[in-house]
Design a protein around this motif. Structure first.
Motif, mmCIF file in Angstrom:
data_model
loop_
_atom_site.group_PDB
_atom_site.id
_atom_site.type_symbol
_atom_site.label_atom_id
_atom_site.label_comp_id
_atom_site.label_asym_id
_atom_site.label_seq_id
_atom_site.Cartn_x
_atom_site.Cartn_y
_atom_site.Cartn_z
ATOM 1 N N THR A 17 0.702 4.621 -2.655
ATOM 2 C CA THR A 17 0.886 5.479 -2.150
ATOM 3 C C THR A 17 1.797 7.012 -2.474
ATOM 4 O OG1 THR A 17 0.697 4.997 0.241
ATOM 5 C CG2 THR A 17 -1.346 4.595 -0.826
ATOM 6 N N ASN A 18 2.788 6.220 -2.250
ATOM 7 C CA ASN A 18 3.994 7.262 -2.627
ATOM 8 C C ASN A 18 4.509 7.662 -3.782
ATOM 9 O OD1 ASN A 18 4.563 7.372 0.062
ATOM 10 N ND2 ASN A 18 5.761 5.669 -0.097
ATOM 11 N N ILE B 82 -8.360 1.502 -5.602
ATOM 12 C CA ILE B 82 -7.869 3.674 -5.818
ATOM 13 C C ILE B 82 -8.204 4.020 -6.617
ATOM 14 C CG2 ILE B 82 -5.724 5.254 -5.143
ATOM 15 C CD1 ILE B 82 -3.945 2.510 -4.991
ATOM 16 N N ILE C 118 0.491 -0.888 -0.356
ATOM 17 C CA ILE C 118 0.168 0.110 0.200
ATOM 18 C C ILE C 118 0.872 1.462 -0.035
ATOM 19 C CG2 ILE C 118 -1.720 1.117 1.342
ATOM 20 C CD1 ILE C 118 -2.508 -0.992 2.611
ATOM 21 N N PHE D 36 -9.967 4.310 -1.405
ATOM 22 C CA PHE D 36 -9.627 2.903 -1.426
ATOM 23 C C PHE D 36 -10.331 1.652 -0.710
ATOM 24 C CE2 PHE D 36 -6.272 0.693 1.062
ATOM 25 C CZ PHE D 36 -5.259 0.553 -0.271
ATOM 26 N N ILE E 148 -6.297 10.961 -3.344
ATOM 27 C CA ILE E 148 -7.185 9.840 -3.572
ATOM 28 C C ILE E 148 -8.208 10.285 -2.394
ATOM 29 C CG2 ILE E 148 -7.205 7.318 -2.439
ATOM 30 C CD1 ILE E 148 -4.049 7.183 -2.628
#
Length: 220
Positions: A163-164, A191, A159, A176, A173
């Motif tokens: 997300t990074n 996402i 995750i 999720f 976002i």
């Protein structure tokens, strides 16, 4: 805050937003998930859809979506004939899916090379939909926003990896969800994104060896 869509519903060909507009969107989403032109379609209707799909035109609506039509396309009324002209072989079946929303369709699409997509979705009112299964994996997609669907190996840190990357690209976002078949097996991130997703984002995500695929589903 309520939006105009939530109050007056979608611009659409009738008779019913649930049985027509929602069904069109489910069909169109199934085509997007396949990612190519389908030549075969198997549509299973459950619940209310199974009981009323002929009278309410749900069959025509789903096929229209599979052909790529919008909810207000006048050709929806003739979609079955158009599908035959375009070489799409389709069948309809009535079934009962345990625990499913009353207005549920399960769509299997196959392209000319044998690629297959299995999509289960529900029309939840006012033309809104929920896609709740893709190829047997549970998801939760509304179709209102660009969405990434990312199957990956269920290992720690995945995750954060994704997300990074989104943060580095300046992507926000707003939705999720994560499902997995078993611990250490295959998991799927879904996402939902503000704005548009471009292919460079996908390329960065796919550099990780634990990620099996990354599919961009455009808002419908």
């Amino acid at each position: 805050m309520l939006q105009a869509f939530d109050i007056i519903g979608p611009i659409m060909i009738g008779p019913s937003s649930s049985h027509t507009a929602g069904a069109v969107r489910i069909g169109k989403y199934a085509r997007s998930i396949l990612g190519t032109k389908p030549v075969k379609a198997r549509i299973c209707f459950s619940g209310s859809f199974a009981k009323t799909y002929k009278g309410h035109g749900t069959d025509k609506a789903v096929i229209a979506g599979i052909l790529g039509m919008e909810t207000d396309d006048a050709r929806i009324r003739n979609s079955l004939e158009i599908a035959k002209e375009e070489g799409l072989v389709f069948t309809f079946e009535e079934t009962e899916i345990d625990g499913a929303h009353p207005n549920t369709a399960e769509i299997t699409l196959i392209d000319e090379k044998g690629k297959e997509a299995l999509v289960q979705g529900a029309s939840v009112g006012g033309g809104n939909i929920i896609i709740n299964k893709i190829n047997g994996t549970e998801v939760n997609i509304t179709g209102k926003s660009d969405t990434l669907v990312i199957p990956h190996k269920d290992v720690p840190g995945m995750i954060a990896v994704v997300t990074n990357i989104l943060a580095e690209k300046g992507v926000n976002i707003h939705g999720f969800s994560l499902c997995r078949d078993r611990k250490g097996g295959t998991a799927v991130m879904t996402i939902e994104i503000d704005g548009n997703i471009n292919e460079s984002l996908n390329e960065a995500i796919l550099e990780n060896p634990h990620i099996f695929a990354s599919t961009i589903l455009k808002a419908i």
